[in-house]
Design a protein around this motif. Structure first.
Motif, short mmCIF file in Angstrom:
data_model
loop_
_atom_site.label_atom_id
_atom_site.label_comp_id
_atom_site.label_asym_id
_atom_site.label_seq_id
_atom_site.Cartn_x
_atom_site.Cartn_y
_atom_site.Cartn_z
N SER A 114 0.79 -1.24 0.00
CA SER A 114 0.00 0.00 0.00
C SER A 114 0.82 1.28 0.00
O SER A 114 0.37 2.29 -0.52
CB SER A 114 -0.92 0.02 1.21
N PHE A 115 2.00 1.26 0.60
CA PHE A 115 2.66 2.54 0.86
C PHE A 115 4.07 2.60 0.28
O PHE A 115 4.98 3.09 0.90
CB PHE A 115 2.72 2.77 2.38
N ILE A 150 -3.74 8.59 -0.86
CA ILE A 150 -4.41 7.71 -1.82
C ILE A 150 -5.90 7.67 -1.54
O ILE A 150 -6.34 7.69 -0.38
CB ILE A 150 -3.82 6.29 -1.73
N LYS A 152 -9.52 6.43 -0.74
CA LYS A 152 -9.85 5.37 0.23
C LYS A 152 -10.30 4.08 -0.46
O LYS A 152 -9.97 2.98 -0.02
CB LYS A 152 -10.92 5.87 1.19
N GLN A 155 -7.25 2.49 -1.81
CA GLN A 155 -6.43 1.95 -0.73
C GLN A 155 -6.99 0.62 -0.22
O GLN A 155 -6.25 -0.33 0.04
CB GLN A 155 -6.35 2.96 0.40
N ARG A 159 -5.18 -3.04 -0.28
CA ARG A 159 -5.01 -3.86 0.92
C ARG A 159 -5.49 -5.28 0.67
O ARG A 159 -4.87 -6.25 1.13
CB ARG A 159 -5.75 -3.23 2.10
#
Length: 509
Positions: A114-115, A150, A152, A155, A159
């Motif tokens: 994700s990051f 990002i 939601k 995101q 995930r």
């Protein structure tokens, strides 16, 4: 298969007497087993160093030329090399070492789905800074710089993809990543799109494309990974792992010359954007070298010789090179060609930060005189197009195109790919590599091989997007580059009108 692999490995080790030495620090990164194999072969190779001539001749590796190796024992004169020394012969690089490199560099940070976004990288004088994925080797972000927020929904989808990936459910992960890509295409990338930069959005989309590449590689579907690897580069050409992932896809497809070029660009981009870890660069170079080895070993229509030099090469010296090549490799002396455009760099001497690097001339010898002549005619033109048109403005029929492809096209495309595997830039035309691929795509289009055409156009766009990072380009080249990318996008979107398009004009001229 194990016996055959072992036999081929031994043959390759015997035949690499003229290729520079491999990177000896592999022990630190590839595990003791693989490293012992490499170091033992290096030790054997060093014992032959005194017998090595000044030319770096990779063609001695040919399987079908074993009986001719004794003919190359005589001492030969080469071009002036100054104080530059020729490294020791190269050992064979085992498959396990390549897999280890891929696990460390291609599948890196795969659990931090994700990051992994975004620190600015150093830019060249010709292009704004783009954003690369965050990793241990990435440059530090300037104080006060903010990562993009990002969306939601996006995101949450990422995930889910991360969870599936960690559970080794790669098919489900790919499905989630495809959904994430669709959200991006509909504008759901950044929480506040009005305050985001195009580089932020490109970085996120490129990230998703790279994760799709790794998923499809895990599923052993390199064909499905190919377009995603190209698109990740189009969106973010300034991140070295994107190029290395492209190289891994090409390796799985056994397209070794193209894999070598991708690895070469990955290494250059790594240094250009501030990478400082020698270990990572050495691993990339080792991968690049292995791909060159495979390309040479498997090629039967031509042979190769690299000759180091430091001064301008005149016509008489070129003739000496041809004579030298003919003596060493008589089976490939039907037509001998020395590449006049751009200088070649081998991975063992490609220390990009130190200028200038060791330069080489590339000489190719062919069994088929027709292919050698075609290549020579192509290289004398301002743009690298080998035309299949019998008359100007008269496109050939499908039957004529198929005949041309069978007799010429499919034989010369691998040669051009190999030439590019050690040539970072081209003095002939900055866009030459992209033009080569667009020409190839136009042939595939006339043959109605639509899926292959789409892949090659995406590859051409990736090549064109990377050009400003490899060299300074003139205003004229910049305009040509933008026009070619626009044409390629038009074709991918199904716009068939040829009116006023730069690629159509180039082909007519």
């Amino acid at each position: 298969q194990q016996m055959r692999s072992c036999k081929e490995s031994n043959v390759a080790a015997r035949k690499l007497n003229d290729i520079p030495e491999a990177l000896q620090e592999a022990r630190n990164h590839l595990g003791d087993g693989a490293a012992e194999n490499i170091m033992e072969r290096i030790k054997m190779a060093k014992e032959k160093k005194e017998k090595q001539s000044n030319d770096v001749d990779t063609a001695s590796r040919k399987r079908k030329s074993e009986n001719n190796e004794e003919l190359a024992v005589e001492k030969e004169e080469t071009l002036e090399t100054g104080d530059r020394s020729i490294p020791a012969p190269l050992p064979h690089i085992p498959l396990k070492s390549l897999v280890d490199i891929e696990m460390e560099l291609v599948y890196a940070d795969e659990e931090d789905v994700s990051f992994e976004f975004a620190e600015p990288v150093m830019s060249t004088s010709t292009q704004p800074a783009r954003r690369g994925s965050k990793g241990a080797d990435a440059p530090s972000a300037p104080q006060g710089s903010a990562l993009p927020r990002i969306d939601k929904r996006l995101q949450g989808t990422l995930r889910e993809a991360s969870t599936c990936y960690r559970q080794k459910n790669y098919a489900a992960a790919a499905e989630q990543l495809s959904a994430a890509l669709e959200l991006c295409s509909k504008g759901a990338a950044i929480d506040d799109p009005f305050e985001s930069s195009p580089e932020d959005i490109s970085s996120i989309a490129s990230f998703i494309e790279t994760k799709l590449v790794t998923c499809y590689l895990k599923l052993r579907k390199p064909d499905d990974a190919l377009n995603h690897s190209h698109r990740s580069i189009i969106l973010n050409p300034a991140y070295f792992r994107n190029h290395l992932r492209q190289a891994a896809v090409f390796r799985c497809l056994e397209r070794y010359s193209e894999a070598a070029r991708s690895a070469m660009i990955a290494d250059y981009i790594y240094w250009l954007t501030g990478g400082t870890e020698q270990r990572i660069s050495k691993l990339i170079k080792l991968y690049w070298q292995a791909m060159i080895e495979e390309a040479i070993t498997r090629e039967e229509s031509f042979s190769v010789m690299y000759t180091p030099f430091v001064t301008e090469v005149k016509a008489d010296k070129r003739n000496e090179i041809k004579d030298m090549f003919a003596k060493k490799h008589p089976d490939y002396a039907v037509h001998i060609y020395t590449d006049p455009h751009g200088l070649h760099t081998l991975p063992q001497t490609a220390e990009w930060p130190s200028l200038p690097p060791q330069q080489y001339l590339l000489t190719l010898g062919f069994r088929n005189k027709y292919i050698g002549k075609i290549l020579e005619r192509w290289s004398s033109r301002k743009l690298p197009i080998f035309s299949d048109r019998k008359a100007p403005f008269c496109p050939p029929t499908k039957e004529e195109t198929k005949r041309y492809w069978d007799n010429t096209g499919k034989k010369i495309v691998p040669v051009m790919d190999f030439i590019s595997s050690t040539k970072l830039t081209d003095n002939l035309c900055a866009c030459s590599r992209g033009i080569e691929k667009l020409h190839y795509a136009s042939l595939l289009g006339r043959l109605q091989r639509v899926e292959e055409q789409s892949q090659v156009i995406n590859q051409a766009m990736a090549e064109l997007a990377t050009i400003p990072y490899l060299q300074d380009i003139s205003q004229q080249d910049a305009e040509l580059l933008q026009s070619l990318m626009a044409d390629a996008m038009d074709t991918l979107e199904g716009r068939r009108s040829d009116k006023g398009r730069v690629w159509n004009k180039i082909q007519k001229v």
